[in-house]
Design a protein around this motif. Structure first.
Motif, mmCIF file in Angstrom:
data_model
loop_
_atom_site.group_PDB
_atom_site.id
_atom_site.type_symbol
_atom_site.label_atom_id
_atom_site.label_comp_id
_atom_site.label_asym_id
_atom_site.label_seq_id
_atom_site.Cartn_x
_atom_site.Cartn_y
_atom_site.Cartn_z
ATOM 1 N N LYS A 59 0.836 -1.206 0.000
ATOM 2 C CA LYS A 59 0.000 0.000 0.000
ATOM 3 C C LYS A 59 0.869 1.253 0.000
ATOM 4 N N VAL A 60 1.960 1.253 0.790
ATOM 5 C CA VAL A 60 2.879 2.388 0.775
ATOM 6 C C VAL A 60 3.473 2.547 -0.626
ATOM 7 N N ASN A 61 3.836 1.445 -1.260
ATOM 8 C CA ASN A 61 4.366 1.495 -2.620
ATOM 9 C C ASN A 61 3.335 2.079 -3.581
ATOM 10 N N ASP A 62 2.089 1.651 -3.456
ATOM 11 C CA ASP A 62 1.024 2.199 -4.308
ATOM 12 C C ASP A 62 0.931 3.712 -4.162
ATOM 13 N N TYR A 63 0.938 4.192 -2.911
ATOM 14 C CA TYR A 63 0.883 5.642 -2.672
ATOM 15 C C TYR A 63 2.121 6.331 -3.233
ATOM 16 N N ALA A 64 3.286 5.722 -3.050
ATOM 17 C CA ALA A 64 4.533 6.327 -3.526
ATOM 18 C C ALA A 64 4.514 6.501 -5.043
ATOM 19 N N ILE A 65 3.865 5.593 -5.738
ATOM 20 C CA ILE A 65 3.799 5.664 -7.197
ATOM 21 C C ILE A 65 2.687 6.609 -7.661
ATOM 22 N N SER A 66 1.520 6.485 -7.033
ATOM 23 C CA SER A 66 0.354 7.224 -7.533
ATOM 24 C C SER A 66 0.229 8.648 -6.971
ATOM 25 N N GLN A 67 0.778 8.884 -5.787
ATOM 26 C CA GLN A 67 0.658 10.217 -5.178
ATOM 27 C C GLN A 67 2.007 10.641 -4.598
ATOM 28 N N THR A 68 2.907 10.958 -5.499
ATOM 29 C CA THR A 68 4.286 11.261 -5.108
ATOM 30 C C THR A 68 4.402 12.426 -4.142
ATOM 31 N N ALA A 69 3.440 13.350 -4.159
ATOM 32 C CA ALA A 69 3.499 14.516 -3.261
ATOM 33 C C ALA A 69 3.327 14.113 -1.800
ATOM 34 N N LEU A 70 2.772 12.923 -1.553
ATOM 35 C CA LEU A 70 2.530 12.467 -0.180
ATOM 36 C C LEU A 70 3.682 11.651 0.393
ATOM 37 N N ARG A 71 4.763 11.473 -0.370
ATOM 38 C CA ARG A 71 5.890 10.656 0.086
ATOM 39 C C ARG A 71 6.708 11.390 1.143
ATOM 40 N N SER A 72 7.194 10.620 2.110
ATOM 41 C CA SER A 72 8.058 11.181 3.151
ATOM 42 C C SER A 72 9.410 11.558 2.550
ATOM 43 N N PRO A 73 9.934 12.729 2.918
ATOM 44 C CA PRO A 73 11.260 13.100 2.435
ATOM 45 C C PRO A 73 12.373 12.317 3.143
ATOM 46 N N ASP A 74 12.035 11.605 4.206
ATOM 47 C CA ASP A 74 13.025 10.834 4.964
ATOM 48 C C ASP A 74 13.315 9.473 4.344
ATOM 49 N N VAL A 75 12.544 9.079 3.336
ATOM 50 C CA VAL A 75 12.719 7.775 2.705
ATOM 51 C C VAL A 75 13.461 7.949 1.383
ATOM 52 N N ASP A 76 14.435 7.119 1.159
ATOM 53 C CA ASP A 76 15.129 7.072 -0.133
ATOM 54 C C ASP A 76 14.245 6.256 -1.066
ATOM 55 N N TRP A 77 13.435 6.941 -1.859
ATOM 56 C CA TRP A 77 12.423 6.268 -2.669
ATOM 57 C C TRP A 77 13.016 5.471 -3.825
ATOM 58 N N ASP A 78 14.166 5.877 -4.317
ATOM 59 C CA ASP A 78 14.830 5.067 -5.347
ATOM 60 C C ASP A 78 15.240 3.722 -4.757
ATOM 61 N N GLU A 79 15.812 3.752 -3.558
ATOM 62 C CA GLU A 79 16.206 2.513 -2.885
ATOM 63 C C GLU A 79 14.970 1.688 -2.510
ATOM 64 N N PHE A 80 13.913 2.363 -2.056
ATOM 65 C CA PHE A 80 12.662 1.674 -1.732
ATOM 66 C C PHE A 80 12.157 0.908 -2.950
ATOM 67 N N ALA A 81 12.151 1.562 -4.118
ATOM 68 C CA ALA A 81 11.665 0.922 -5.341
ATOM 69 C C ALA A 81 12.552 -0.263 -5.730
ATOM 70 N N LYS A 82 13.859 -0.101 -5.581
ATOM 71 C CA LYS A 82 14.773 -1.210 -5.893
ATOM 72 C C LYS A 82 14.549 -2.381 -4.943
ATOM 73 N N ASP A 83 14.412 -2.089 -3.637
ATOM 74 C CA ASP A 83 14.133 -3.150 -2.659
ATOM 75 C C ASP A 83 12.799 -3.828 -2.972
ATOM 76 N N PHE A 84 11.801 -3.034 -3.310
ATOM 77 C CA PHE A 84 10.474 -3.567 -3.606
ATOM 78 C C PHE A 84 10.528 -4.493 -4.817
ATOM 79 N N ASN A 85 11.200 -4.053 -5.868
ATOM 80 C CA ASN A 85 11.313 -4.873 -7.078
ATOM 81 C C ASN A 85 12.133 -6.140 -6.814
ATOM 82 N N SER A 86 13.245 -6.003 -6.092
ATOM 83 C CA SER A 86 14.067 -7.181 -5.771
ATOM 84 C C SER A 86 13.268 -8.164 -4.930
ATOM 85 N N ARG A 87 12.543 -7.656 -3.950
ATOM 86 C CA ARG A 87 11.718 -8.512 -3.098
ATOM 87 C C ARG A 87 10.690 -9.271 -3.932
#
Length: 161
Positions: A59-87
């Protein structure tokens, strides 16, 4: 009492064994730098996320993709996406390997059963030939007899003399 014999009669050819070993070596090489070895303590510390937590991550990934303005600035979203895809890739790979492992294990079980039944037949024949005083069978019978107890186990066939 009749026993089922030759429950499995499909065997790997030398070429198939070579192909399997080559494929496994290729897989091992491809993943060598990507697999992690964790100690028992590390496995307990990091564990694995529950199904509920996987839904949360999704669900966090869905929000990160669909509503980028709501993403936390404390999260490295490029790394999050790589971890998500690898997982996701590893989870699919694990499922495929587990299905393959189950099938291989089942085939091995049937080959084990066939070998054991044939070995019992050979032992029965050895006992028969020992009774006829045929040369060599008494020594073989003595060697094989050590694998059988003198009491019958409910789960296993045991030949008692």
């Amino acid at each position: 009492m009749s026993t089922l014999k030759n429950l499995i009669s499909t065997h790997l050819s030398a070429e198939q064994v070579e192909a399997v070993n080559t494929a496994l070596a290729t897989l091992e090489t491809a993943l060598a730098a990507k697999v992690s070895i964790l100690s028992g303590d590390e496995r307990r510390k990091y564990g694995s996320i529950s199904e509920q937590n996987k839904l949360f991550v999704n669900k966090v990934n869905d929000y990160a993709i669909s509503q980028t303005a709501l993403r936390s600035p404390d999260v490295d979203w490029d790394e999050f996406a790589k971890d998500f895809n690898s997982r996701s890739v590893l989870e699919g790979t694990i499922a495929r390997l587990q299905n393959l492992l189950t099938g291989i294990s089942n085939s091995k079980t049937l080959h084990d059963y066939d070998n054991y039944q044939a070995a019992l037949d050979d032992y029965a024949y050895t006992n028969y030939k020992t009774g006829t005083s045929a040369p060599g069978y008494e020594a073989k019978r003595i060697e094989l007899k050590q694998f059988f107890s003198h009491t019958k186990n409910v789960d296993e066939k045991v030949i008692v003399e």
